[in-house]
Design a protein around this motif. Structure first.
Motif, PDB file in Angstrom:
ATOM      1  N   LEU A 144       0.831  -1.209   0.000  1.00 43.30           N
ATOM      2  CA  LEU A 144       0.000   0.000   0.000  1.00 43.30           C
ATOM      3  C   LEU A 144       0.858   1.248   0.000  1.00 43.30           C
ATOM      4  CD1 LEU A 144      -2.760   1.555   0.542  1.00 43.30           C
ATOM      5  CD2 LEU A 144      -2.136   1.396   2.956  1.00 43.30           C
ATOM      6  N   THR A 145       0.531   2.179  -0.890  1.00 43.58           N
ATOM      7  CA  THR A 145       1.053   3.540  -0.783  1.00 43.58           C
ATOM      8  C   THR A 145      -0.142   4.471  -0.675  1.00 43.58           C
ATOM      9  OG1 THR A 145       1.066   3.803  -3.181  1.00 43.58           O
ATOM     10  CG2 THR A 145       3.093   3.044  -2.160  1.00 43.58           C
ATOM     11  N   ALA A 146       0.078   5.647  -0.177  1.00 44.42           N
ATOM     12  CA  ALA A 146      -1.060   6.558   0.016  1.00 44.42           C
ATOM     13  C   ALA A 146      -0.590   7.998   0.029  1.00 44.42           C
ATOM     14  CB  ALA A 146      -1.773   6.243   1.333  1.00 44.42           C
ATOM     15  N   THR A 147      -1.512   8.879  -0.248  1.00 43.18           N
ATOM     16  CA  THR A 147      -1.219  10.294  -0.100  1.00 43.18           C
ATOM     17  C   THR A 147      -1.416  10.692   1.357  1.00 43.18           C
ATOM     18  OG1 THR A 147      -3.517  10.882  -0.536  1.00 43.18           O
ATOM     19  CG2 THR A 147      -2.038  10.805  -2.430  1.00 43.18           C
ATOM     20  N   ILE A 148      -0.852  11.851   1.703  1.00 40.55           N
ATOM     21  CA  ILE A 148      -1.221  12.401   3.003  1.00 40.55           C
ATOM     22  C   ILE A 148      -2.696  12.803   2.904  1.00 40.55           C
ATOM     23  CG2 ILE A 148       1.104  13.150   3.569  1.00 40.55           C
ATOM     24  CD1 ILE A 148       0.333  15.964   2.742  1.00 40.55           C
ATOM     25  N   PRO A 149      -3.406  12.836   4.015  1.00 42.02           N
ATOM     26  CA  PRO A 149      -4.846  13.088   3.922  1.00 42.02           C
ATOM     27  C   PRO A 149      -5.189  14.495   3.416  1.00 42.02           C
ATOM     28  CG  PRO A 149      -4.247  12.149   6.047  1.00 42.02           C
ATOM     29  CD  PRO A 149      -2.980  12.537   5.377  1.00 42.02           C
ATOM     30  N   ALA A 150      -6.253  14.573   2.654  1.00 39.39           N
ATOM     31  CA  ALA A 150      -6.886  15.846   2.332  1.00 39.39           C
ATOM     32  C   ALA A 150      -8.161  15.942   3.175  1.00 39.39           C
ATOM     33  CB  ALA A 150      -7.209  15.921   0.848  1.00 39.39           C
TER      34      ALA A 150
END
Lengths: 332, 139
Positions: A163-169
């Motif tokens: 899993l990779t992810a963006t920082i939250p918006a």
């Protein structure tokens, strides 16, 4: 699951894998294989590390977006998805001129050459519980979602399905929403026992106390329901009558409300015939043992199963997103 | 809270204590991303495997390395470092003939993401199938 770009991944991957070899000091040969590299994110003019805010005013949210392959000489495959308020969202991708690029789905799969870039709109109506205020939005990617182990002899997914992810918006909800999603609440947490801690110490080899590590890196694992909490073993689960019993353990974490969704072949599945996700309030030094049954009506011979956890409510900046390892699920 | 997190992940990185360790074999790569240079490598020195991720300015970097038995998938070791910095490195010990290592290198910034993945296998000059992958390689 809608396949965004059709292709026979294994053949393309085989033909295009980038390999380098070097002899190391003990005379053995190492061989490095690049598995994929990609970038994704919204096409927005924002400052570095600035919290991005969207507004929901009752109409579909449209986010200009891009994906790009960044591995030289190979095709990189990843599955893109979005979570809002801890829950997976069904999204549609539209080209910049408004035609449908990928139909509504929880995951959109991209296969991209080096520097191949696609720009589009992510379109969706947030499906969250009735609420106003702010909720977290996280976009994630799963490496090589079409990968499956060849057999039960070696059920490991290795580096695949990482899993990779963006920082939250943030999505500011200016109007209330409705959702038919049902929670399975798990309130019973127990102290993490010494045996589990020993297994984690063997696995993580950290010089920081393992309980301290768990505060910030909660650990999720899917096990057979009869398993005696052996977390370092290879797991193969077998379905029966279109369902499968699983045990999910969640260790540590910040004291925030989390939502956990199970995915079979990258699609959310129903829990105990009625619920869509597990809701659990984590607690430092404690663990949840969640024994449930998953509906798995449509299965192939070999299938993937994993769980993704995201913080609900307004605490998503404290703790964001985590995934269990993928496990092999076979059809009885 | 965020400050505390930063402190812990920095401790994890320091705990690995390999910054000055020469890497006998490493493949380094870089691309331009998000207005900076994103670099990554997965290196081996004896039984040690080191995953390194860098960005030209401070950003959240998540770096993972994992070692396992190539034929059975049996777990050997893993580690993750998650910190806001210009470099994130993690080392694990246990690579040997017949085992494979995986590295994941990720930058999370201004709501966009950039990630790279590698596998590393070790074998004494004989053909081997990296069974975790959907193809065979020859060493």
């Amino acid at each position: 699951m809608k396949v965004f770009i059709l292709g026979m991944l294994s053949l393309v991957f085989l033909a295009g894998c980038q390999v380098s070899e070097e002899v190391v000091e003990d005379g053995a040969v190492t061989q490095e294989v690049e598995l994929g590299a990609y970038a994704f994110g919204p096409l927005l003019d924002v400052e570095m590390n600035e919290l991005i805010r969207f507004e929901f005013i009752g109409e579909e949210i449209r986010i200009p977006y891009h994906v790009e392959g960044q591995a030289r000489g190979i095709v990189s495959e990843f599955g893109w998805f979005a979570l809002v308020d801890g829950l997976p969202q069904s999204t549609r991708l539209e080209t910049l001129d408004g035609s449908v690029l990928s139909e509504e789905s929880f995951m959109h799969i991209f296969q991209l050459e080096f520097m191949e870039r696609k720009e589009f709109y992510v379109v969706f109506t947030p499906e969250v519980e009735n609420k106003e205020g702010s909720v977290g939005f996280i976009a994630g990617g799963i490496l090589s979602p079409t990968f499956l182990p060849k057999s039960t002899d070696n059920p490991s997914f290795g580096g695949m399905h990482h899993l990779t992810a963006t920082i939250p918006a943030e999505i500011k909800m200016l109007t209330s929403t409705s959702s038919s999603l049902v929670a399975y609440r798990q309130d019973n947490l127990v102290e993490i026992n010494e045996d589990i801690l020993s297994q984690l110490e063997e696995r993580l080899i950290s010089e920081v106390a393992i309980l301290e590590v768990l505060n910030y890196f909660p650990f999720l694992a899917i096990l057979p329901i009869e398993d005696d909490l052996q977390i370092n073993r290879q797991v193969v689960l077998e379905s029966s009558n279109n369902s499968v019993d699983v045990r999910l353990i969640v260790l540590g974490g910040q004291e925030v409300l989390n939502r956990i969704t199970f995915f079979v072949n990258h699609q959310p599945v129903t829990i105990n015939g009625v619920a869509d996700y597990v809701e659990i309030f984590l607690n430092s030094g404690r663990m949840g043992i969640i024994d449930i049954n998953l509906d798995v009506e449509i299965l192939n011979e070999l299938n993937s199963l994993y769980a993704i956890m995201m913080t609900a409510g307004e605490d998503y900046l404290i703790q964001d997103i985590f995934k269990s390892s993928s496990v092999l699920l076979i059809q009885n | 809270m965020i400050q505390k997190l930063k402190k812990v992940v920095i401790c994890l990185a320091a705990g690995a204590a390999f910054m000055a360790t020469p890497i006998a074999s490493a493949s380094a790569n870089s691309v331009t991303w998000n207005g900076g240079i994103f670099g990554w490598s997965l290196g081996v020195n004896g039984a040690n495997v080191t995953a390194t991720t860098q960005f030209s300015r401070s950003i959240r970097l998540v770096t993972t390395v994992q070692i396992q038995n190539n034929a059975t998938g049996a777990f050997i070791a893993q580690g993750t470092v998650d910190s806001t910095n210009t470099i994130a490195q993690i080392m694990r010990t246990g690579l040997a003939t017949g085992r494979a290592a995986f590295g994941a290198h990720e930058a999370r910034g201004d709501n966009s993401n950039r990630s790279s993945y590698f596998s590393l296998a070790l074998k004494n000059g004989k053909a081997v199938e990296l069974a975790l992958l959907s193809f065979s390689i020859f060493l």
